[in-house]
Design an enzyme around this catalytic site. Structure first.
Site, short mmCIF file in Angstrom:
data_model
loop_
_atom_site.label_atom_id
_atom_site.label_comp_id
_atom_site.label_asym_id
_atom_site.label_seq_id
_atom_site.Cartn_x
_atom_site.Cartn_y
_atom_site.Cartn_z
N ARG A 93 -31.03 -24.20 -29.23
CA ARG A 93 -32.18 -23.74 -27.88
C ARG A 93 -33.59 -24.11 -28.79
NH1 ARG A 93 -32.88 -19.43 -27.09
NH2 ARG A 93 -31.18 -18.23 -28.52
N TYR A 118 -28.25 -30.48 -25.56
CA TYR A 118 -27.59 -29.30 -26.50
C TYR A 118 -27.76 -27.97 -25.75
CZ TYR A 118 -25.24 -27.79 -30.70
OH TYR A 118 -24.38 -27.25 -31.45
N CYS A 159 -25.57 -11.85 -33.37
CA CYS A 159 -25.23 -10.27 -34.02
C CYS A 159 -23.78 -9.94 -33.71
CB CYS A 159 -26.33 -9.38 -33.30
SG CYS A 159 -27.93 -9.23 -34.15
N ASP A 186 -21.46 -12.87 -23.39
CA ASP A 186 -22.74 -13.01 -23.74
C ASP A 186 -23.53 -12.78 -22.60
OD1 ASP A 186 -24.73 -14.57 -25.25
OD2 ASP A 186 -24.77 -16.29 -23.84
N ARG A 236 -30.03 -5.95 -35.69
CA ARG A 236 -29.53 -6.01 -37.19
C ARG A 236 -30.31 -5.23 -38.08
NH1 ARG A 236 -26.19 -10.09 -39.66
NH2 ARG A 236 -25.61 -10.94 -37.71
N SER A 284 -29.16 -12.39 -30.24
CA SER A 284 -28.33 -13.70 -30.53
C SER A 284 -27.85 -13.49 -32.00
CB SER A 284 -29.09 -14.84 -30.63
OG SER A 284 -29.57 -15.19 -29.18
N LYS A 296 -28.32 -19.80 -20.08
CA LYS A 296 -29.85 -18.78 -20.42
C LYS A 296 -30.81 -19.04 -19.40
CE LYS A 296 -28.00 -17.65 -24.35
NZ LYS A 296 -27.29 -16.46 -24.76
N ARG A 313 -20.71 -25.46 -32.05
CA ARG A 313 -20.16 -24.51 -30.86
C ARG A 313 -18.71 -25.02 -30.65
NH1 ARG A 313 -23.59 -20.59 -28.83
NH2 ARG A 313 -25.63 -20.78 -30.01
N HIS A 342 -28.35 -9.95 -21.43
CA HIS A 342 -27.85 -10.47 -22.51
C HIS A 342 -26.69 -9.70 -23.01
CE1 HIS A 342 -28.35 -12.88 -26.43
NE2 HIS A 342 -27.49 -13.51 -25.87
#
Ligand code: OXD
Ligand code: MN
Length: 629
Positions: free
Chosen positions: A101, A240, A293, A316, A439, A291, A249, A408, A269
């Site tokens: 992205r 992509y 995590c 997700d 995190r 993202s 998204k 992916r 999310h």
């Protein structure tokens, strides 16, 4: 109003006989599959602008999928994998400049800049239209434009929404069929007068003058543009992931957040999981993380505590809406996983490994000599030789990664062996607890319950991870990722927090309880203090025992943590010191963090909800008190 106001005509359009187009597809999908004039006009307008050679109306059938896959094998975009090892599966290799992205090329176009807010790239809609028009003009020449109708959530469901993607990427079509309920049933529900989302995608690589195609067409210029006020997405230049699968998204988060705010629901999310206790009591948990995590790992967790069972609903995105009984209910709007491959292995996530046995599209992973796939972390011993994600020979000592770090797998959710039977319920599942996690190497305890909904929203709003400097020891600059939504909220983040606060008022005492978790706390020696993965069941167990009123917890200044003995550590060894450290709240460090939060909030000016300022002031006061105890 559509994005493009005045359109070129098609009179100069040439058919390109060199372009490979399966005759069978032309026969099956050449005619419109709807009589809805809104759809017909829009498709005509976009075709007149982008000038594809063909228009194909997708039916969503397996035959269509197979024909498209065949076409992509013929053009070299897809490599079929060994049918015995990975049946029905393919490998794609993207252009090396089109691997993720592109957040700096992602835009929210609202009439007023302040409605996009300081965390989004904003360009006025008119200006963006003027920029996009020449880019999309003729951008599909020599290609087929696919009309891809889809539903997010069960078709016709109470929480579901509909959309159409127009795309010149058959690779995107194949992925969309895995990731969404795609096909005629969705189109049949797009009737005049209902709300649906218009998404347009072009790789930006017209095939002119009989030129041969490349394996991964794309353009160096990329624009991922959202027009929330007209429910449109226009994406140019990338093939992509989130740039090209516009259901994910772009729609299910950025556009849906705006729809949700207007209509009193939440687009998040979040993963969704079902937890069953040894006594057979069922709980549903939604969890938001930034993202990368480990959302997929948590959604597919293999419990280490005997008798507990985790089933998967989503990994997700979750859409949450109060049900008729006033309880917050949630669906996973997607129908597949678009998971990060590296780090996924039989030891870290066996459920994911067992999901991708076949019918999977892999992108940017390595190809083994026996025609299977491999990536770092898949097995302890790497293959002696493979072809890397860029198509070059690779050996373990080549000093390069075999798979791209953002490579992916795209796989139908139905292949998940731990899929909960409720995953497809149109009115979703009742949510008992919401978790927020970042995190954090420092400060944030393994698990903390919020004092109430408002405090929970404050916890979500302040989700963050340390930048590298801080991970080396000191509390440094925090990278904020509120609710894990920093790149995904389609409107002003402060207004999003206000919306969350108002949802709490609406839900009242039926609101799910909110917790903060942190699997990533480190000791002074840089070691992770908590083993994570399957052991996280112990945290989930404490969460649902709190929800059920079975444990008291211990009040600390940042919320409620497990009282000594409440966290079930049976069958696990953890040094007493590590356990203590996992729950240490150092008032001085937290006061320093409060100052950072104040500075962070300041960028939202007056839009920051008073309740969040009050939460910060209250936290400050509790910390001051505890510092002087
Ligand atoms: C994802 C992300 O791909 O969050 O899910 O980036
Ligand atoms: Mn994600």
């Amino acid at each position: 109003m559509t994005v493009i106001d005045s359109l070129p005509t098609r009179t100069d359009q040439q058919m390109n006989p060199a372009h490979i187009h399966p005759e069978k597809l032309t026969d099956a999908g050449a005619s419109p599959t709807t009589t809805n004039p809104d759809v017909l006009t829009w498709v005509e307008e976009v075709a007149a602008l982008t000038q594809p050679d063909y228009i194909h109306w997708c039916s969503g059938t397996q035959d269509e999928w197979s024909l498209l896959a065949e076409e992509l094998v013929a053009t070299g975009t897809l490599i079929p994998l060994n049918k015995n090892l990975r049946p029905g599966s393919f490998l794609a290799r993207s252009h090396p400049n089109d691997v993720a992205r592109v957040e700096d090329r992602t835009f929210i176009s609202t009439e007023r800049e302040t409605d996009a807010g300081p965390t989004n790239n904003w360009v006025a809609p008119d200006e963006m239209r003027q920029t996009l028009k020449p880019l999309f003009s003729g951008s599909m020449r020599g290609r087929t434009m696919y009309v891809v109708p889809f539903s997010m959530g069960p078709v016709g469901g109470d929480i579901s929404q509909l959309g159409i993607q127009l795309t010149d990427s058959p690779y995107a079509v194949l992925n969309m069929r895995i990731m969404t309920r795609m096909g005629q049933l969705a189109m049949d529900h797009i009737t005049p007068g209902i709300e649906w989302v218009k998404t347009v995608h072009s790789v930006g690589a017209p095939l002119l003058n009989d030129a041969d195609d490349v394996e991964w067409p794309c353009n160096d210029t990329k624009y991922i543009c959202h027009f929330p006020e007209t429910l449109e997405v226009w994406s140019f230049g990338s093939g992509y992931g989130g740039n090209a699968l516009l259901s994910k998204k772009c729609f299910a988060l950025r556009i849906a957040t705006v729809m949700a705010r207007k209509d009193g629901w939440l687009a998040e999310h979040m993963l969704l999981l079902k937890l069953t206790s040894p006594a057979g009591k069922v709980f549903h948990i939604a969890a938001a993380f930034p993202s990368a995590c480990g959302k997929t790992n948590l959604a597919m967790l293999k419990p280490t505590l005997p008798g507990w069972n985790v089933e998967t609903i989503g990994d997700d995105i979750a859409w949450l809406r109060p049900g008729t009984d006033g309880q917050l209910r949630a669906i996973n709007p997607e129908a597949g996983f678009f998971g990060v491959a590296p780090g996924t292995g039989y030891d870290t996530n066996p459920v994911a490994m067992n999901s991708i046995w076949g019918n999977t599209i892999f992108t940017n992973v390595a190809l083994t000599d026996d025609g299977d796939v491999w990536w770092e972390g898949m097995t302890k011993t790497p293959p002696a030789h493979a072809i890397d994600w860029q198509g070059n020979d690779w050996t373990p000592d080549s000093g390069r990664l075999a798979a791209h770090p953002n490579s992916r797998f795209t796989v139908p959710i139905k292949q998940c062996p731990t899929l909960a039977e409720e995953w497809n319920e149109s009115d979703g599942v009742p949510i008992d607890a919401i978790l927020f996690g970042g995190r954090r190497a420092t400060n944030v305890p393994l698990v903390t319950e919020s004092l109430d909904w408002k405090h929970g929203v404050f916890m979500g709003a302040t989700v963050s991870s340390e930048k590298t400097a801080a991970q080396e020891g000191t509390v440094g600059e925090l990278r904020r990722d509120p609710f894990g939504m920093l790149p995904f909220c389609g409107y002003n983040m402060a207004d999003y927090w206000s919306h969350w606060l108002s949802m709490g008022e609406l839900l009242g005492d039926k609101a799910p309880r909110i917790f903060q978790v942190n699997w990533f706390r480190k000791g002074d020696d840089g070691r992770f203090l908590w083993p994570g993965f399957g052991e996280n069941t112990r945290v989930l167990e404490w969460v649902v025992r709190r929800v059920s009123g079975e444990v008291e917890g211990r009040a600390v200044s940042v919320g409620t943590v497990p009282a000594p003995g409440e966290l079930n550590l049976e069958g696990m060894t953890i040094p007493e010191r590590d356990l203590e450290e996992l729950f240490t709240v150092d008032p001085e460090l937290w006061l320093a963090e409060c100052d950072l939060t104040e500075a962070y909030f300041a960028q939202f000016g007056d839009r920051i909800p008073t309740a969040l300022r009050e939460q910060l002031a209250d936290l400050h006061e509790r910390l001051e008190r505890s510092a002087h105890e």
